[in-house]
Design an enzyme around this catalytic site. Structure first.
Site, short mmCIF file in Angstrom:
data_model
loop_
_atom_site.label_atom_id
_atom_site.label_comp_id
_atom_site.label_asym_id
_atom_site.label_seq_id
_atom_site.Cartn_x
_atom_site.Cartn_y
_atom_site.Cartn_z
N TYR A 22 -6.91 44.75 38.33
CA TYR A 22 -8.17 44.98 39.05
C TYR A 22 -9.38 44.29 38.42
O TYR A 22 -10.49 44.39 38.96
CB TYR A 22 -8.44 46.49 39.16
CG TYR A 22 -7.37 47.21 39.96
CD1 TYR A 22 -7.19 46.95 41.31
CD2 TYR A 22 -6.52 48.13 39.34
CE1 TYR A 22 -6.20 47.60 42.04
CE2 TYR A 22 -5.53 48.79 40.07
CZ TYR A 22 -5.37 48.52 41.41
OH TYR A 22 -4.40 49.14 42.14
N ASN A 73 -11.82 50.20 51.61
CA ASN A 73 -10.74 50.12 50.62
C ASN A 73 -10.47 51.56 50.22
O ASN A 73 -11.18 52.12 49.38
CB ASN A 73 -11.15 49.28 49.41
CG ASN A 73 -10.02 49.21 48.38
OD1 ASN A 73 -8.99 49.85 48.54
ND2 ASN A 73 -10.24 48.43 47.33
N HIS A 79 -2.04 54.15 51.75
CA HIS A 79 -0.58 54.20 51.95
C HIS A 79 -0.08 55.57 52.41
O HIS A 79 1.11 55.74 52.61
CB HIS A 79 0.12 53.82 50.63
CG HIS A 79 -0.51 52.65 49.94
ND1 HIS A 79 -0.60 51.41 50.52
CD2 HIS A 79 -1.15 52.54 48.74
CE1 HIS A 79 -1.24 50.58 49.69
NE2 HIS A 79 -1.58 51.24 48.61
N ASP A 86 -6.64 58.19 61.86
CA ASP A 86 -7.09 58.89 63.08
C ASP A 86 -8.62 58.90 63.19
O ASP A 86 -9.16 58.76 64.30
CB ASP A 86 -6.56 60.33 63.11
CG ASP A 86 -5.09 60.39 63.51
OD1 ASP A 86 -4.55 59.36 63.97
OD2 ASP A 86 -4.48 61.47 63.36
N HIS A 99 -8.48 45.06 49.99
CA HIS A 99 -7.86 45.48 48.73
C HIS A 99 -8.14 44.43 47.68
O HIS A 99 -7.99 43.22 47.96
CB HIS A 99 -6.35 45.68 48.88
CG HIS A 99 -6.02 46.75 49.86
ND1 HIS A 99 -6.15 48.08 49.56
CD2 HIS A 99 -5.65 46.68 51.16
CE1 HIS A 99 -5.86 48.80 50.63
NE2 HIS A 99 -5.55 47.97 51.62
N SER A 101 -6.42 43.91 44.94
CA SER A 101 -5.16 43.31 44.51
C SER A 101 -4.35 42.86 45.73
O SER A 101 -4.65 43.26 46.86
CB SER A 101 -4.36 44.32 43.69
OG SER A 101 -3.95 45.40 44.52
N ARG A 110 3.30 50.05 48.45
CA ARG A 110 1.95 49.54 48.75
C ARG A 110 1.95 48.63 49.97
O ARG A 110 0.91 48.21 50.46
CB ARG A 110 1.37 48.78 47.54
CG ARG A 110 1.09 49.69 46.37
CD ARG A 110 0.39 48.96 45.23
NE ARG A 110 0.64 49.63 43.98
CZ ARG A 110 -0.04 50.70 43.53
NH1 ARG A 110 -1.06 51.18 44.20
NH2 ARG A 110 0.28 51.25 42.37
#
Ligand code: DQA
Length: 145
Positions: A22, A73, A79, A86, A99, A101, A110
């Protein structure tokens, strides 16, 4: 145009958490970077981070009639969270998923993103620059409001 950027669980740990994945910049730097992107693209907006799934849901609900675009993000909730999916479907605001990464090059779990089932664009693996791309995308496409 007004954009809401939502950062979810564990993103407050940037700079400390897994720097090889990150990077070494902290969350404050990311917050500043996103606000600078708003200015450069002549849009207004807000940026927030929370570790709580229900707060992300409430922020998305609150965006209805208040924001023209969402950048999200959601961290690991990406996940797992049908609730966030919703909420995004409910408000029907143009959304870009980001994201830091490259989630598709990591563990198999992921590769599943509930948010991708709604987001009109997904940007992964570009670090902070992914947010710059997301702001520009929304500003270029919807910014004439
Ligand atoms: C992340 C990727 C997720 O899989 C992870 O759980 C995160 C951060 C990213 O920005 O690369 O917390 O969303």
């Amino acid at each position: 145009m007004k954009i809401l950027t939502l950062n979810g669980v564990n993103l407050n740990m940037l700079g400390i958490r897994e720097p090889s994945i990150y990077g070494d910049k902290n969350y404050e730097a990311l917050d500043k970077f996103i606000r600078k992107c708003y200015k450069q693209n002549k849009v207004s907006g807000d940026v927030l981070q929370t570790n709580r799934e229900y707060e992300l849901v409430e922020e998305i609900q609150g965006a209805y009639n208040n924001y023209d675009g969402i950048i999200i993000n959601a961290g690991a909730y990406t996940h797992t969270s049908v609730a966030i999916l919703d909420a995004l479907k409910a408000v029907s605001i143009p959304t870009v998923e980001v994201h830091l990464s490259d989630v598709n090059a990591r563990e198999d779990f992921r590769k599943t993103s509930y948010i991708s089932l709604y987001a009109e664009k997904v940007i992964t693996g570009k670090g902070f620059d992914g947010y710059a791309e997301a702001v520009k995308y929304l500003a270029d496409k919807y910014g004439k409001k």
